[in-house]
Enzyme design. Structure first.
Site, PDB file in Angstrom:
ATOM      1  N   LYS A  37       0.845  -1.194   0.000  1.00 56.72           N
ATOM      2  CA  LYS A  37       0.000   0.000   0.000  1.00 56.72           C
ATOM      3  C   LYS A  37       0.877   1.240   0.000  1.00 56.72           C
ATOM      4  O   LYS A  37       1.758   1.398   0.845  1.00 56.72           O
ATOM      5  CB  LYS A  37      -0.921   0.023   1.220  1.00 56.72           C
ATOM      6  CG  LYS A  37      -1.852   1.238   1.251  1.00 56.72           C
ATOM      7  CD  LYS A  37      -2.819   1.161   2.413  1.00 56.72           C
ATOM      8  CE  LYS A  37      -2.202   1.591   3.730  1.00 56.72           C
ATOM      9  NZ  LYS A  37      -1.943   3.069   3.780  1.00 56.72           N
ATOM     10  N   ASP A  64      -3.429   4.202  -2.091  1.00 58.56           N
ATOM     11  CA  ASP A  64      -4.341   4.633  -1.026  1.00 58.56           C
ATOM     12  C   ASP A  64      -4.334   6.155  -0.920  1.00 58.56           C
ATOM     13  O   ASP A  64      -3.720   6.725  -0.014  1.00 58.56           O
ATOM     14  CB  ASP A  64      -3.898   3.976   0.286  1.00 58.56           C
ATOM     15  CG  ASP A  64      -4.725   4.410   1.482  1.00 58.56           C
ATOM     16  OD1 ASP A  64      -5.911   4.758   1.293  1.00 58.56           O
ATOM     17  OD2 ASP A  64      -4.184   4.409   2.603  1.00 58.56           O
ATOM     18  N   LYS A  66      -7.404   7.975  -1.222  1.00 58.38           N
ATOM     19  CA  LYS A  66      -8.704   8.366  -0.637  1.00 58.38           C
ATOM     20  C   LYS A  66      -9.292   9.603  -1.327  1.00 58.38           C
ATOM     21  O   LYS A  66      -9.588  10.614  -0.693  1.00 58.38           O
ATOM     22  CB  LYS A  66      -8.568   8.639   0.860  1.00 58.38           C
ATOM     23  CG  LYS A  66      -8.043   7.459   1.677  1.00 58.38           C
ATOM     24  CD  LYS A  66      -7.956   7.837   3.153  1.00 58.38           C
ATOM     25  CE  LYS A  66      -7.423   6.697   4.004  1.00 58.38           C
ATOM     26  NZ  LYS A  66      -5.973   6.473   3.758  1.00 58.38           N
ATOM     27  N   ASP A  69     -13.666  14.592  -3.746  1.00 57.33           N
ATOM     28  CA  ASP A  69     -13.804  15.886  -4.398  1.00 57.33           C
ATOM     29  C   ASP A  69     -15.098  15.840  -5.208  1.00 57.33           C
ATOM     30  O   ASP A  69     -15.890  14.903  -5.057  1.00 57.33           O
ATOM     31  CB  ASP A  69     -12.586  16.154  -5.292  1.00 57.33           C
ATOM     32  CG  ASP A  69     -12.252  17.641  -5.406  1.00 57.33           C
ATOM     33  OD1 ASP A  69     -13.174  18.422  -5.729  1.00 57.33           O
ATOM     34  OD2 ASP A  69     -11.086  18.014  -5.188  1.00 57.33           O
ATOM     35  N   ASN A  72     -16.570  14.944 -11.069  1.00 56.73           N
ATOM     36  CA  ASN A  72     -15.741  14.996 -12.266  1.00 56.73           C
ATOM     37  C   ASN A  72     -14.257  14.928 -11.929  1.00 56.73           C
ATOM     38  O   ASN A  72     -13.478  14.249 -12.612  1.00 56.73           O
ATOM     39  CB  ASN A  72     -16.040  16.273 -13.050  1.00 56.73           C
ATOM     40  CG  ASN A  72     -15.344  16.292 -14.399  1.00 56.73           C
ATOM     41  OD1 ASN A  72     -15.572  15.422 -15.232  1.00 56.73           O
ATOM     42  ND2 ASN A  72     -14.492  17.280 -14.609  1.00 56.73           N
ATOM     43  N   THR A 123     -10.065   4.399  10.899  1.00 61.69           N
ATOM     44  CA  THR A 123      -9.903   3.598  12.116  1.00 61.69           C
ATOM     45  C   THR A 123      -9.286   4.393  13.258  1.00 61.69           C
ATOM     46  O   THR A 123      -9.226   3.904  14.392  1.00 61.69           O
ATOM     47  CB  THR A 123      -9.050   2.347  11.844  1.00 61.69           C
ATOM     48  OG1 THR A 123      -7.812   2.740  11.246  1.00 61.69           O
ATOM     49  CG2 THR A 123      -9.779   1.392  10.921  1.00 61.69           C
ATOM     50  N   ARG A 214       3.231  -0.918  10.715  1.00 59.58           N
ATOM     51  CA  ARG A 214       4.377  -0.900  11.622  1.00 59.58           C
ATOM     52  C   ARG A 214       4.768  -2.246  12.225  1.00 59.58           C
ATOM     53  O   ARG A 214       5.968  -2.491  12.417  1.00 59.58           O
ATOM     54  CB  ARG A 214       4.131   0.140  12.724  1.00 59.58           C
ATOM     55  CG  ARG A 214       4.371   1.557  12.232  1.00 59.58           C
ATOM     56  CD  ARG A 214       3.808   2.600  13.147  1.00 59.58           C
ATOM     57  NE  ARG A 214       2.351   2.677  13.046  1.00 59.58           N
ATOM     58  CZ  ARG A 214       1.630   3.626  13.618  1.00 59.58           C
ATOM     59  NH1 ARG A 214       2.207   4.556  14.352  1.00 59.58           N
ATOM     60  NH2 ARG A 214       0.320   3.645  13.456  1.00 59.58           N
TER      61      ARG A 214
END
Length: 238
Positions: A37, A64, A66, A69, A72, A123, A214
């Protein structure tokens, strides 16, 4: 149903500040055992050339970013991301139905389109933080609501906490992807994640893919930690 090893369920979060550090780290990994990722920090620092470098090494990449907006703009971003050949991309479900549908439609007709999923509730958030944002239904209620909206919009799945996975599996089915961050092997520190579970519990509860950062990336022997997680998952029933 036994877990199948035909495709990796573990997605390692490359939360590094630059390409050199990320590429040095992945030398110890087997592309058959995990996907990778790439999030905001690393993508802003390294750009599309890093994605190409990871793919050249045999890894499938979850980009990733996200997207959130106007429809378009998100459609154009998804189209551009697909051109990079990534395995998966995501948007924020809170962007609404029209935005998610525009993202999905932008990917239609692609020869090998990436999977498209949506983030429900981060999360790192809890009920109090949602309420401070004007959302009163709580984490569980908001995650269920946005996951349902995501499925209705025709996307492939959601990013959600593994704690929400059982009810989402029941309500939305097993084919709808549930990509779960906040995964911590037993004995790991929680870090900034508030809704966490172990890898085995997450798969047992309905997660389809596990995002782990991690506990692997900061381990003295990352490949050994990855192997231990795979061993933990072997033979589990979902």
């Amino acid at each position: 149903m036994l877990i199948q090893n035909s495709e990796p369920r573990i997605i390692i979060a490359l939360d590094f500040p630059d390409a050199d550090t990320a590429l040095s780290f992945v030398k110890s990994l087997d592309p058959a055992q995990c996907r990778l990722k790439v999030g905001f920090e690393l993508f802003v620092a390294a750009g599309p050339t890093l994605i190409e470098a990871l793919q050249t090494r045999g890894f499938e990449v979850f980009l990733d970013l996200k997207f959130h907006d106007i429809p378009n703009t998100v459609a154009g971003a998804c189209r551009t991301a697909a051109a990079l050949g990534v395995w998966m991309i995501n948007v924020h479900a809170s962007g609404g139905r029209r935005m998610m549908e525009a993202a999905r439609e932008a990917l239609e007709g692609e020869g090998k389109r990436p999977l498209l999923i949506a983030v429900t509730v981060l999360t790192s958030m809890d009920d109090a933080e949602l309420e401070a944002c004007g959302i009163g239904r709580g984490v569980d209620g908001q995650a269920r609501f946005l996951a349902g909206l995501t499925q209705e919009s025709g996307l492939d799945g959601v990013v959600c906490s593994a704690r929400e996975a059982p009810v989402l599996r029941q309500e939305l089915g097993t084919e709808f992807l549930k990509v779960t961050p906040g995964i911590r092997p037993r004995g790991s520190e929680a870090g900034d994640q508030k809704r966490i579970v172990t890898p085995a519990d997450a798969i047992r509860d309905g997660a389809t893919h596990l995002v782990i950062g991690r506990p692997i990336t900061r381990a003295q022997d990352p490949s050994a930690v990855l192997a231990a997680i795979h061993q933990e998952l072997l033979g589990l029933e979902t």
